[in-house]
Design a protein around this motif. Structure first.
Motif, mmCIF file in Angstrom:
data_model
loop_
_atom_site.group_PDB
_atom_site.id
_atom_site.type_symbol
_atom_site.label_atom_id
_atom_site.label_comp_id
_atom_site.label_asym_id
_atom_site.label_seq_id
_atom_site.Cartn_x
_atom_site.Cartn_y
_atom_site.Cartn_z
ATOM 1 N N GLU A 72 41.535 12.177 28.404
ATOM 2 C CA GLU A 72 40.850 11.200 28.360
ATOM 3 C C GLU A 72 41.088 10.410 27.342
ATOM 4 N N VAL A 73 41.493 9.162 27.371
ATOM 5 C CA VAL A 73 41.981 8.385 26.125
ATOM 6 C C VAL A 73 40.991 7.130 26.051
ATOM 7 N N ARG A 74 40.360 6.880 24.965
ATOM 8 C CA ARG A 74 39.497 5.996 24.715
ATOM 9 C C ARG A 74 39.551 5.280 23.269
ATOM 10 N N THR A 75 39.163 4.030 23.076
ATOM 11 C CA THR A 75 38.956 3.469 21.560
ATOM 12 C C THR A 75 37.658 3.696 21.147
ATOM 13 N N LEU A 76 37.931 3.636 19.811
ATOM 14 C CA LEU A 76 36.522 3.897 18.792
ATOM 15 C C LEU A 76 36.521 3.072 17.862
ATOM 16 N N PRO A 77 35.373 2.629 17.167
ATOM 17 C CA PRO A 77 35.212 1.585 16.334
ATOM 18 C C PRO A 77 36.242 1.871 15.245
ATOM 19 N N GLU A 78 36.485 0.820 14.459
ATOM 20 C CA GLU A 78 37.452 0.602 13.468
ATOM 21 C C GLU A 78 38.694 0.844 13.645
ATOM 22 N N SER A 79 39.145 0.362 14.951
ATOM 23 C CA SER A 79 40.320 0.353 15.664
ATOM 24 C C SER A 79 41.064 1.730 15.670
ATOM 25 N N LYS A 80 40.187 2.855 15.896
ATOM 26 C CA LYS A 80 40.604 4.197 16.156
ATOM 27 C C LYS A 80 40.768 4.745 17.672
ATOM 28 N N VAL A 81 41.401 5.479 17.904
ATOM 29 C CA VAL A 81 41.809 5.907 19.283
ATOM 30 C C VAL A 81 41.692 7.543 19.242
ATOM 31 N N GLU A 82 40.956 7.865 20.556
ATOM 32 C CA GLU A 82 40.611 9.298 20.794
ATOM 33 C C GLU A 82 41.284 9.859 22.015
ATOM 34 N N VAL A 83 41.985 10.853 21.944
ATOM 35 C CA VAL A 83 42.300 11.536 23.007
ATOM 36 C C VAL A 83 41.826 12.879 23.199
ATOM 37 N N ARG A 84 41.289 13.254 24.394
ATOM 38 C CA ARG A 84 40.801 14.663 24.438
ATOM 39 C C ARG A 84 41.531 15.249 25.761
ATOM 40 N N ASN A 85 41.838 16.588 25.589
ATOM 41 C CA ASN A 85 42.249 17.370 26.687
ATOM 42 C C ASN A 85 41.318 17.988 27.599
ATOM 43 N N ILE A 86 41.156 17.423 28.661
ATOM 44 C CA ILE A 86 40.161 17.678 29.726
ATOM 45 C C ILE A 86 40.762 18.858 30.531
ATOM 46 N N SER A 87 41.907 19.324 30.530
ATOM 47 C CA SER A 87 42.518 20.359 31.167
ATOM 48 C C SER A 87 41.939 21.578 30.946
ATOM 49 N N PRO A 88 41.580 22.304 32.099
ATOM 50 C CA PRO A 88 40.937 23.871 31.678
ATOM 51 C C PRO A 88 41.966 24.857 31.250
ATOM 52 N N GLN A 89 43.007 24.555 31.425
ATOM 53 C CA GLN A 89 44.368 25.400 30.747
ATOM 54 C C GLN A 89 45.566 24.800 30.096
ATOM 55 N N ALA A 90 45.926 23.714 30.601
ATOM 56 C CA ALA A 90 47.174 22.945 30.299
ATOM 57 C C ALA A 90 47.101 22.543 28.744
ATOM 58 N N VAL A 91 48.123 22.709 28.035
ATOM 59 C CA VAL A 91 48.120 22.257 26.700
ATOM 60 C C VAL A 91 48.664 20.725 26.376
ATOM 61 N N LEU A 92 48.130 19.961 25.956
ATOM 62 C CA LEU A 92 48.698 18.501 25.678
ATOM 63 C C LEU A 92 49.561 18.695 24.262
ATOM 64 N N HIS A 93 50.500 17.846 24.534
ATOM 65 C CA HIS A 93 51.619 17.680 23.127
ATOM 66 C C HIS A 93 51.545 16.313 22.726
ATOM 67 N N LEU A 94 51.027 16.249 21.511
ATOM 68 C CA LEU A 94 51.026 14.915 20.890
ATOM 69 C C LEU A 94 52.446 14.579 20.411
ATOM 70 N N GLY A 95 52.738 13.183 20.103
ATOM 71 C CA GLY A 95 53.910 12.738 19.490
ATOM 72 C C GLY A 95 54.521 13.388 18.151
ATOM 73 N N ASN A 96 53.526 13.807 17.555
ATOM 74 C CA ASN A 96 53.967 14.358 16.228
ATOM 75 C C ASN A 96 54.330 15.957 16.247
ATOM 76 N N GLY A 97 54.349 16.283 17.562
ATOM 77 C CA GLY A 97 54.665 17.698 17.973
ATOM 78 C C GLY A 97 53.495 18.626 17.760
ATOM 79 N N GLN A 98 52.301 18.273 17.487
ATOM 80 C CA GLN A 98 51.073 18.961 17.455
ATOM 81 C C GLN A 98 50.713 19.353 18.870
#
Length: 646
Positions: free
Chosen positions: A71-97
């Motif tokens: 799930e991806v949503r905007t937050l105040p102060e021009s922030k953005v949040e991504v949450r991994n809602i999968s029960p088992q699959a890892v989510l990979h961010l652009g910085n390699g995290q």
């Protein structure tokens, strides 16, 4: 309530570069996942509930992505949040995290996630209520685009307004434009090109620091390709582009100005020492942002001298330079593609010319569809080197290869001299075709002319091949047939092989082998004979049943001057004697086919008194004598010869 929204860009990384797959704006929560079933379509958004949208980002087979992944949503102060809602699959961010199931990650202004090794998704927060950013009214032009007449008039109007005391005198604007044009004339392939453009930003626009940036699609970061700092600010820190400004540039593909540096509390960390910012996108021909020209006017904390704001005129100059860089990059890309295409064309032409004439090879490059599989009327020729097994044993492998290559070079030239297509070399045998891929009305005539040229080249071949030490003078056997065949790729999916396939080809091969039985050099079928004009040069040899073919075939021999030493005669004598042998032999053949064996033997003996080594005459004589000796019943007589040797 915040009115900010997400600008989403999905990009696939291919061998050809970056390919944009989806670009759109989303309000509220955006759910990401792979296809649940065939009803869900890739990149087709579906509203689940008010304020919640689902976007399919991966095909059903991509098991490393969950059906409900993030799930991806905007937050105040021009922030953005991504949450991994999968029960088992890892989510990979652009910085390699790696983001484990159930965990969230928050970033400012922009965020990147990866889907497998080839798909990247960018999220940029856009706040329409952010009055600290100002854009130019029109979108930046991509290479190959041009201003509409109305837009051009509006921009000319802006310049005219400056004459009446606008942002700067018209003379100053024209001087800056002159400098900008001079900068745009710089060769984009110059190794110092980006340094020069960064310096031009500083000198022409009056910035403290200018830079050329390129967008890294994989990481979502802006990489500084080159930067230039005004000499008076030599101790100034290096360029760190504002994420807020660059997110808007990337999402809106427009030039943006930031002129609210006095409100230091509102600045992001990357803008703490910045007073003014301008950034113009560098677009590719598909209007995708690949980079930007970026500049700042700076004031260190505690400074007391206010810096001038960045005007729209300033921004227009920056945008003009960015468009010039974009055009230069496209020209380099075009030249590289042109060179690549020319190289590929040369390689294709070279490859085609191994089998086709030069003119046909050029046609095939211009119109590759000529190579598509289809059924058409063709003439097929098989040419065999006689005595090959004997000579290869006598010469050994190395000399055999050299001998055959020299012969095939000559025979290939005969084919191409008469606009034929070289299909294959099978050991000591050459296969050629006329009538495809380019239509030839006289395909049979051309094939026969090429065959005659082959036979007429025998004296030259025999002389040139003496150096190989052949045990006997070499000879050739040629078989020709015309008819319909499937023409196209007769190879496999792994190895392309252009040529004909079908019964027409099989008959041509069998006809070539009949030369051994008839002691002839050049045989053709009735299908070929009826398509050529030089009928007088061909005699009907008889009707033959060929190996593994159900229907019998009428066979003709094409006579050449070498036949029975006719090459020693004058032209008139050659035609006279060819007419004699054709008429006398065909009368004897007619007697034979009517079971008049004695009459046939008598006529054939007369022919042999003038043409003592004529192969078809000796063959027919032996057949007539055999039937006389066996006292064949005329009512049971079968006039078809057996030609079962393949």
């Amino acid at each position: 309530m915040s009115s900010s929204f997400l600008h989403v860009l999905v990009t696939d990384i291919t061998t050809e570069g970056y390919q944009s797959r989806h670009e759109a704006d989303y309000h509220g929560v955006l759910e990401l996942g792979r296809q649940k079933n065939n009803l869900e379509r890739l990149f087709e958004p579906r509203v689940l509930t008010p304020g919640r949208t689902r976007l399919v980002i991966a095909e059903m087979g991509k098991s490393e992505i969950s059906r409900h992944q993030a799930e991806v949503r905007t937050l105040p102060e021009s922030k953005v949040e991504v949450r991994n809602i999968s029960p088992q699959a890892v989510l990979h961010l652009g910085n390699g995290q790696a983001l484990p199931p159930g965990q969230s990650h928050i970033d400012s202004h922009s965020l990147v996630i990866r889907v497998g090794n080839q798909r990247v998704i960018h999220f940029d927060v856009i706040d329409p209520d952010d009055d600290s950013l100002e854009s130019l009214p029109e979108a930046t032009l991509a290479p190959g685009s041009s201003l509409q007449s109305r837009e051009r008039s509006e921009r000319l109007g802006l310049i005219r307004a400056n004459r009446d005391g606008g942002e700067s005198p018209i003379e100053a604007i024209l001087s800056r434009l002159q400098l900008a044009v001079d900068a745009l004339q710089t060769d984009a392939e110059n190794p110092n090109y980006y340094d020069f453009m960064a310096k031009s930003l500083v000198e022409i626009v009056g910035l403290d620091i200018g830079g050329v940036l390129f967008f890294d699609t994989m990481s979502g970061n802006w990489q500084v390709q080159s930067q230039h700092i005004r000499s008076q600010l030599a101790g100034c820190s290096e360029l760190t582009p504002s994420r807020r400004v660059m997110s808007h540039v990337l999402a809106r593909k427009q030039t943006f100005i930031y002129n609210h540096g006095d409100d230091l509390a509102s600045l992001s960390e990357s803008m703490v020492r910045i007073e003014r910012v301008v950034a113009a996108p560098i677009l590719d021909k598909n209007q995708q942002v690949i980079g930007a020209l970026y500049g700042e006017r700076r004031q260190r904390l505690g400074g007391v001298v206010p810096f001038p704001t960045i005007s729209k005129a300033d921004a227009l100059i920056v945008e003009l330079l960015a468009m010039g860089v974009a055009g230069g990059l496209e020209r380099i890309k075009f030249q590289k593609e042109k060179i690549k295409l020319e190289k590929e064309k040369f390689q294709a032409l070279y490859a085609f010319e191994q089998f086709f004439t030069k003119s046909l090879a050029e046609k095939l490059i211009q119109n590759p569809s000529l190579m598509d599989g289809r059924e058409c009327e063709v003439t097929v020729l098989f040419c065999d080197i006689r005595g090959f097994s004997r000579e290869s044993e006598h010469l050994g492998p190395l000399k055999t290869v050299e001998w055959v290559r020299s012969v095939m070079d000559k025979l290939s030239a005969c084919v191409q001299d008469y606009d034929g297509v070289l299909i294959d070399f099978i050991g000591d045998e050459l296969v050629a075709m006329w009538g495809a891929p380019d239509h030839q009305e006289n395909h049979a005539e051309l094939a026969c002319q090429a065959a005659q040229a082959m036979i007429e080249s025998l004296p030259e071949l025999r002389d040139s091949c003496q150096k190989f030490g052949l045990s006997k003078p070499m000879d050739l056997g040629v078989g020709i047939n015309s008819g319909y065949a499937h023409v196209g790729n007769t190879g496999s999916s792994r190895r392309f092989k252009y040529g004909p396939l079908g019964n027409t080809v099989n008959i041509a091969s069998r006809i070539q082998n009949l030369n051994k039985i008839l002691r002839t050099q050049l045989l053709l079928t009735a299908e070929t004979r009826k398509r050529i004009n030089s009928i007088a040069l061909a005699r009907r040899v008889g009707e033959f049943r060929l190996a593994n073919l159900s229907e019998s075939v009428q066979v003709y021999e094409m006579l050449v001057p070498q036949h029975n030493n006719l090459n020693e005669c004058s032209s008139d004598q050659i035609h006279q004697r060819q007419d004699e042998i054709i008429k006398d032999y065909e009368k004897a053949l007619e007697d034979f086919e009517n079971a008049k064996f004695r009459d046939s033997v008598r006529r054939l003996n007369e022919v042999l008194t003038r043409f003592e080594n004529d192969g078809p005459t000796l063959f027919l004589l032996s057949e007539a004598i055999r039937h006389l000796q066996s006292d064949t019943d005329p009512k049971l007589f079968n006039k078809v010869f057996e030609g079962n040797r393949k």
